[in-house]
Design a protein around this motif. Structure first.
Motif, short mmCIF file in Angstrom:
data_model
loop_
_atom_site.label_atom_id
_atom_site.label_comp_id
_atom_site.label_asym_id
_atom_site.label_seq_id
_atom_site.Cartn_x
_atom_site.Cartn_y
_atom_site.Cartn_z
N ALA A 184 0.82 -1.21 0.00
CA ALA A 184 0.00 0.00 0.00
C ALA A 184 0.86 1.26 0.00
O ALA A 184 0.56 2.23 -0.70
CB ALA A 184 -0.94 -0.01 1.21
N SER A 185 1.93 1.25 0.78
CA SER A 185 2.79 2.44 0.83
C SER A 185 3.63 2.57 -0.43
O SER A 185 3.77 3.66 -0.99
CB SER A 185 3.71 2.37 2.07
OG SER A 185 4.56 1.25 2.01
N GLY A 186 4.17 1.46 -0.90
CA GLY A 186 5.04 1.51 -2.07
C GLY A 186 4.31 1.89 -3.35
O GLY A 186 4.80 2.69 -4.14
N LEU A 187 3.12 1.35 -3.56
CA LEU A 187 2.39 1.61 -4.79
C LEU A 187 1.82 3.02 -4.84
O LEU A 187 1.42 3.48 -5.91
CB LEU A 187 1.26 0.58 -4.95
CG LEU A 187 1.71 -0.86 -5.15
CD1 LEU A 187 0.51 -1.79 -5.21
CD2 LEU A 187 2.56 -1.00 -6.41
N THR A 188 1.76 3.70 -3.71
CA THR A 188 1.27 5.08 -3.68
C THR A 188 2.39 6.10 -3.48
O THR A 188 2.12 7.28 -3.24
CB THR A 188 0.22 5.26 -2.56
OG1 THR A 188 0.81 4.90 -1.30
CG2 THR A 188 -1.00 4.39 -2.81
N ASN A 189 3.63 5.62 -3.56
CA ASN A 189 4.80 6.50 -3.39
C ASN A 189 4.79 7.19 -2.02
O ASN A 189 5.13 8.37 -1.90
CB ASN A 189 4.86 7.55 -4.50
CG ASN A 189 4.88 6.94 -5.88
OD1 ASN A 189 5.63 6.01 -6.14
ND2 ASN A 189 4.03 7.44 -6.76
N THR A 190 4.39 6.45 -0.99
CA THR A 190 4.32 6.98 0.36
C THR A 190 5.38 6.30 1.23
O THR A 190 5.55 5.08 1.16
CB THR A 190 2.93 6.72 0.98
OG1 THR A 190 1.93 7.27 0.14
CG2 THR A 190 2.82 7.34 2.36
N ASP A 191 6.09 7.08 2.03
CA ASP A 191 7.07 6.50 2.94
C ASP A 191 6.39 5.50 3.87
O ASP A 191 5.29 5.74 4.39
CB ASP A 191 7.71 7.61 3.79
CG ASP A 191 8.70 7.07 4.79
OD1 ASP A 191 9.83 6.73 4.38
OD2 ASP A 191 8.34 6.97 5.97
N LEU A 192 7.03 4.35 4.05
CA LEU A 192 6.42 3.25 4.81
C LEU A 192 6.00 3.68 6.21
O LEU A 192 4.86 3.44 6.63
CB LEU A 192 7.41 2.07 4.89
CG LEU A 192 6.99 0.91 5.81
CD1 LEU A 192 5.70 0.26 5.33
CD2 LEU A 192 8.11 -0.12 5.90
N PHE A 193 6.90 4.30 6.93
CA PHE A 193 6.59 4.63 8.33
C PHE A 193 5.63 5.83 8.43
O PHE A 193 4.87 5.93 9.39
CB PHE A 193 7.89 4.89 9.09
CG PHE A 193 8.79 3.67 9.14
CD1 PHE A 193 8.28 2.46 9.57
CD2 PHE A 193 10.10 3.73 8.73
CE1 PHE A 193 9.08 1.33 9.61
CE2 PHE A 193 10.91 2.60 8.76
CZ PHE A 193 10.39 1.39 9.20
N GLU A 194 5.67 6.71 7.44
CA GLU A 194 4.67 7.78 7.41
C GLU A 194 3.28 7.19 7.16
O GLU A 194 2.29 7.64 7.73
CB GLU A 194 5.02 8.79 6.32
CG GLU A 194 4.18 10.04 6.34
CD GLU A 194 4.66 11.10 5.36
OE1 GLU A 194 4.06 12.19 5.33
OE2 GLU A 194 5.63 10.83 4.62
N HIS A 195 3.23 6.17 6.32
CA HIS A 195 1.98 5.45 6.07
C HIS A 195 1.46 4.79 7.35
O HIS A 195 0.26 4.89 7.67
CB HIS A 195 2.23 4.39 4.99
CG HIS A 195 1.19 3.33 4.87
ND1 HIS A 195 -0.13 3.60 4.56
CD2 HIS A 195 1.26 1.99 5.03
CE1 HIS A 195 -0.82 2.46 4.52
NE2 HIS A 195 0.01 1.48 4.81
#
Length: 489
Positions: A184-195
């Protein structure tokens, strides 16, 4: 044709909705047949969907060379998630081999109390799932033991299953080791821990509501027959026999959590965890360097007399993640064609006619994820496909991508358990022996979190915004061809 000029060609006509929806319908039908009837994996239906999408695109004026580049571009979008998923395989192998996971589970099991069994089993499953990043492994081990203990206490099996599922999916959703969380974080270009931090707005209140409900139910259904949790004791004994259990090993996850608090990027933080886990395997557990290297590549292998313990710890390693990696790559070839040919845009135009504003967009995301779970029968697909469908819409409406990554988990990861023919529903029935329609009312977290997500969208609380400049910069970076050649309005 140069790659930089790839998307400057003209198609014969814009996609109509009925044409754009054909690949999705073919994929859904083949997915249902493959999962429900053939009981096979989702890879082939996705490949069939990709072939169908390519044929539809060729009919609409695209060349195969263009489509090939679109598939590669789709795969490229998933590469950050793929890298982190592979890192997760390494950290799981090193933590199990180093006794870190066993220590976390051991001390978690020590707090079980028959008087508050439902609350306790929910918390324990949450701790275990958070430690190993897998709801399925948690349900197949702690969940199975919990079912036996709870039934002996006279508790409704559906209630026990609901508590197990709620805890397991809380930990899975919030764990940096979880494949769905990384997807979910990777496919939306979102930092993992911010997610993960952003998910706290919906998931933590959902857990609190769940624990309150289980507490109220628990004090009313637990009878006087509170036999000792023998299965749990057997597991703890087996773990003591096969691992060095020490509270000092808890420093390993504590240091990784500290990295999260200090906002260290996902890959460096996970590398720290891998190094510490490997050192624990060698210095604490007495493993050789060769064995420790094998844990990283092939995962941990335990042959004890306790099958549940074997099931819990025989996992991890780089190769253990290749199924998820291959599925992600195949899915992104399908998504790449749908997105870059404009098919998804044609579909989105229909969806966005009813999805207006923050409430409409987030609600549409959650509903789309649930519908994908019901039609494609696979929770991974419920994250991958909507992620590509909605990302552009979130950015254009100045909604931070972490709102989308959270909604994908709220609507995709959690609702998969409610579909009896979904792989998650089938797995739970085979593992816990309770059907989806029986445990559904007691899987409190799984249906509470999506409701909370919609309430937050309506109120605006916990919704992260971006500025017009950030929006324009994102579009310029990820859609440069449209900046140079803006579509006609």
């Amino acid at each position: 044709m140069a790659k930089e000029d790839l998307f400057e060609h003209e198609t014969k006509k814009e996609f109509k909705f009925f044409m754009a929806i054909i690949p999705l319908l073919v994929m859904v039908v083949t997915m249902l047949y493959a999962i429900v009837v053939l009981e096979t994996d989702p890879h082939l239906p996705l490949i069939i969907g990709t072939i169908t999408a390519a044929l539809v695109a060729i009919i609409n004026g695209f060349k195969f060379d263009d489509l090939e580049e679109m598939m590669y571009k789709g795969i490229k979008l998933a590469l950050p998630a793929v890298v982190i998923i592979m890192m997760v395989g390494l950290i799981i192998g090193s933590w199990i081999g180093g006794g870190v996971v066993a220590t976390m589970i051991y001390y978690g099991l020590m707090i079980i109390s028959p008087q508050y069994f439902l609350v306790t089993i929910c918390i324990i499953c949450g701790i275990v799932s958070l430690a190993i990043g897998s709801s399925w492994s948690t349900m197949a081990t702690i969940g199975v033991a919990g079912m036996g203990i709870g039934v002996s206490m006279g508790i409704n099996p559906a209630m026990i299953a609901g508590a197990v599922i709620s805890g397991a999916y809380f930990g899975d959703k919030m764990s940096p080791l979880s494949d769905t969380t990384n997807l979910a974080s990777g496919l939306t270009n979102t930092d993992l821990f911010e997610h993960i931090r952003h998910m706290m707005f919906t998931t933590v209140p959902g857990l609190i509501v769940s624990l309150i409900v289980f507490f109220i139910i628990g004090i009313n259904v637990i009878g006087t027959n509170t036999s000792s949790p023998e299965d749990i004791q057997v597991m703890m004994t087996s773990m003591n026999e096969n691992f060095v259990i020490s509270p000092w090993l808890l420093l390993v996850p504590a240091l990784v959590i500290l990295c999260i608090v200090l906002k260290v990027k996902a890959v460096p933080a996970l590398i720290v965890g891998v190094i510490l886990g490997t050192l624990c395997a060698i210095l604490v557990q007495g493993e050789t360097l060769a064995a420790s290297a094998s844990f990283l590549m092939n995962g941990f292998v335990l042959e004890s007399n306790n099958e549940m313990v074997n099931e819990l710890f025989n996992r991890g390693g780089l190769l253990d993640m290749m199924y998820t990696v291959s599925m992600t790559i195949v899915a992104m070839t399908f998504a790449g064609i749908l997105e870059y040919t404009g098919m998804l845009r044609a579909i989105m135009n229909q969806i966005l006619k009813i999805a207006k504003g923050t409430l409409g967009i987030i609600s549409a995301t959650i509903v789309s994820c649930f519908a994908t779970n019901a039609t494609c029968s696979e929770q991974y697909i419920s994250i991958v496909v909507p992620s590509r469908m909605f990302l552009r819409t979130y950015i254009e409406n100045k909604l931070h991508s972490k709102n989308l990554s959270r909604s994908l988990e709220d609507g995709g990861t959690l609702t998969s358990v409610f579909i009896p023919w979904n792989t998650c529903g089938v797995f739970i029935y085979g593992t816990l022996g309770v059907a989806a329609w029986e445990y559904a009312p007691f899987a409190i977290l799984n249906f509470t979190v999506p409701v909370i997500a919609v309430i937050l969208a309506a109120t605006g609380f916990g919704i992260a915004k971006i500025s017009s400049e950030e929006r324009d910069a994102y579009i310029k970076e990820h859609y440069p061809e449209e900046v140079e050649n803006p579509p006609a309005t």
